[in-house]
Design a protein around this motif. Sequence first.
Motif, PDB file in Angstrom:
ATOM      1  N   SER A 186      10.359 101.180  98.889  1.00 35.67           N
ATOM      2  CA  SER A 186      10.164  99.535 100.192  1.00 35.67           C
ATOM      3  C   SER A 186      10.568  98.056  99.331  1.00 35.67           C
ATOM      4  CB  SER A 186       8.920  99.804 100.461  1.00 35.67           C
ATOM      5  OG  SER A 186       8.011  99.777  99.793  1.00 35.67           O
ATOM      6  N   ARG A 187      10.215  98.275  97.751  1.00 35.88           N
ATOM      7  CA  ARG A 187      10.587  97.243  97.403  1.00 35.88           C
ATOM      8  C   ARG A 187      11.498  97.321  96.761  1.00 35.88           C
ATOM      9  NH1 ARG A 187       8.943  92.136  96.470  1.00 35.88           N
ATOM     10  NH2 ARG A 187       9.347  91.683  94.569  1.00 35.88           N
ATOM     11  N   VAL A 188      12.296  97.810  96.930  1.00 38.34           N
ATOM     12  CA  VAL A 188      13.673  98.244  96.365  1.00 38.34           C
ATOM     13  C   VAL A 188      15.034  97.208  97.542  1.00 38.34           C
ATOM     14  CG1 VAL A 188      16.403  99.005  96.317  1.00 38.34           C
ATOM     15  CG2 VAL A 188      14.318  99.845  95.012  1.00 38.34           C
ATOM     16  N   LEU A 247      16.066  83.694  91.395  1.00 36.58           N
ATOM     17  CA  LEU A 247      16.990  84.628  91.529  1.00 36.58           C
ATOM     18  C   LEU A 247      17.656  85.102  90.453  1.00 36.58           C
ATOM     19  CD1 LEU A 247      19.522  86.090  93.082  1.00 36.58           C
ATOM     20  CD2 LEU A 247      20.882  83.347  92.223  1.00 36.58           C
ATOM     21  N   LEU A 248      16.827  84.492  88.784  1.00 38.45           N
ATOM     22  CA  LEU A 248      17.727  85.620  87.681  1.00 38.45           C
ATOM     23  C   LEU A 248      16.417  87.162  88.014  1.00 38.45           C
ATOM     24  CD1 LEU A 248      19.164  85.716  84.733  1.00 38.45           C
ATOM     25  CD2 LEU A 248      17.697  84.266  84.226  1.00 38.45           C
ATOM     26  N   ASP A 249      15.168  86.179  87.899  1.00 34.83           N
ATOM     27  CA  ASP A 249      14.051  87.401  88.127  1.00 34.83           C
ATOM     28  C   ASP A 249      14.191  88.371  89.099  1.00 34.83           C
ATOM     29  OD1 ASP A 249      12.748  85.306  86.171  1.00 34.83           O
ATOM     30  OD2 ASP A 249      11.599  84.633  86.726  1.00 34.83           O
ATOM     31  N   LEU A 250      14.357  87.781  89.918  1.00 37.78           N
ATOM     32  CA  LEU A 250      15.051  88.850  91.179  1.00 37.78           C
ATOM     33  C   LEU A 250      15.913  89.744  91.082  1.00 37.78           C
ATOM     34  CD1 LEU A 250      14.246  86.960  94.327  1.00 37.78           C
ATOM     35  CD2 LEU A 250      12.770  88.495  93.088  1.00 37.78           C
ATOM     36  N   LYS A 251      16.978  89.062  90.224  1.00 39.32           N
ATOM     37  CA  LYS A 251      17.999  90.128  89.955  1.00 39.32           C
ATOM     38  C   LYS A 251      17.545  91.083  88.987  1.00 39.32           C
ATOM     39  CE  LYS A 251      22.075  88.389  91.811  1.00 39.32           C
ATOM     40  NZ  LYS A 251      23.044  88.964  92.317  1.00 39.32           N
ATOM     41  N   LYS A 252      17.068  90.990  88.115  1.00 35.78           N
ATOM     42  CA  LYS A 252      16.106  91.747  86.932  1.00 35.78           C
ATOM     43  C   LYS A 252      15.450  92.750  87.491  1.00 35.78           C
ATOM     44  CE  LYS A 252      16.319  88.235  82.904  1.00 35.78           C
ATOM     45  NZ  LYS A 252      15.739  87.274  82.443  1.00 35.78           N
ATOM     46  N   GLU A 253      15.111  92.320  88.126  1.00 39.37           N
ATOM     47  CA  GLU A 253      14.185  93.566  89.536  1.00 39.37           C
ATOM     48  C   GLU A 253      14.572  94.392  90.020  1.00 39.37           C
ATOM     49  OE1 GLU A 253       9.965  93.812  92.281  1.00 39.37           O
ATOM     50  OE2 GLU A 253      10.486  91.633  91.344  1.00 39.37           O
ATOM     51  N   GLN A 254      15.383  94.192  90.714  1.00 34.87           N
ATOM     52  CA  GLN A 254      16.535  94.579  91.386  1.00 34.87           C
ATOM     53  C   GLN A 254      16.804  95.527  90.258  1.00 34.87           C
ATOM     54  OE1 GLN A 254      19.928  93.122  93.016  1.00 34.87           O
ATOM     55  NE2 GLN A 254      19.942  93.974  94.411  1.00 34.87           N
ATOM     56  N   PHE A 255      17.540  95.198  89.221  1.00 39.40           N
ATOM     57  CA  PHE A 255      17.668  96.222  88.176  1.00 39.40           C
ATOM     58  C   PHE A 255      17.235  97.497  87.719  1.00 39.40           C
ATOM     59  CE2 PHE A 255      19.140  97.206  83.945  1.00 39.40           C
ATOM     60  CZ  PHE A 255      20.484  98.036  83.439  1.00 39.40           C
ATOM     61  N   ASP A 280      14.434  89.630  99.848  1.00 43.86           N
ATOM     62  CA  ASP A 280      14.640  88.461  99.210  1.00 43.86           C
ATOM     63  C   ASP A 280      15.644  87.184  98.201  1.00 43.86           C
ATOM     64  OD1 ASP A 280      11.277  88.295  99.405  1.00 43.86           O
ATOM     65  OD2 ASP A 280      11.202  89.515  97.747  1.00 43.86           O
ATOM     66  N   ILE A 281      16.543  88.399  97.530  1.00 44.48           N
ATOM     67  CA  ILE A 281      18.015  87.652  96.580  1.00 44.48           C
ATOM     68  C   ILE A 281      18.362  86.889  98.012  1.00 44.48           C
ATOM     69  CG2 ILE A 281      19.958  88.895  95.335  1.00 44.48           C
ATOM     70  CD1 ILE A 281      18.125  90.019  94.287  1.00 44.48           C
ATOM     71  N   ALA A 282      18.601  87.283  99.223  1.00 45.24           N
ATOM     72  CA  ALA A 282      19.418  87.312 100.483  1.00 45.24           C
ATOM     73  C   ALA A 282      18.974  86.222 100.761  1.00 45.24           C
ATOM     74  CB  ALA A 282      20.248  88.369 101.433  1.00 45.24           C
ATOM     75  N   ARG A 283      17.862  85.711 100.965  1.00 38.40           N
ATOM     76  CA  ARG A 283      17.297  84.489 101.375  1.00 38.40           C
ATOM     77  C   ARG A 283      16.892  83.695 100.716  1.00 38.40           C
ATOM     78  NH1 ARG A 283      12.812  87.618 102.377  1.00 38.40           N
ATOM     79  NH2 ARG A 283      12.493  88.236 104.325  1.00 38.40           N
ATOM     80  N   LEU A 284      16.762  83.528  99.405  1.00 34.91           N
ATOM     81  CA  LEU A 284      16.949  82.414  98.427  1.00 34.91           C
ATOM     82  C   LEU A 284      18.205  82.285  97.942  1.00 34.91           C
ATOM     83  CD1 LEU A 284      15.315  82.490  94.845  1.00 34.91           C
ATOM     84  CD2 LEU A 284      17.451  81.844  94.718  1.00 34.91           C
TER      85      LEU A 284
END
Length: 75
Positions: free
Chosen positions: A45-47, A22-30, A53-57
Amino acid sequence: MAKAIKPSDLRAKSEDELGTLLLDLKKEQFNLRFQRAVGQTEGASRVREVRRDIARLKTVQHSNKKSVAAAAAKS
């Protein structure tokens, strides 16, 4: 992480691994939001994919906590 994360893969992970992911995904989102603001977005589309993915997690994390609480209530 080019492909979407499958819920079955997430359910197999421990809580610590889910937290790290989750932390990695949040960093990527930022970083993707920052790239969009600067105008350097390669894949728009990656955004959307990261957001989902964050919602799924988070859904899997909540489901795990709920099942643990239910098991504790039965005991």
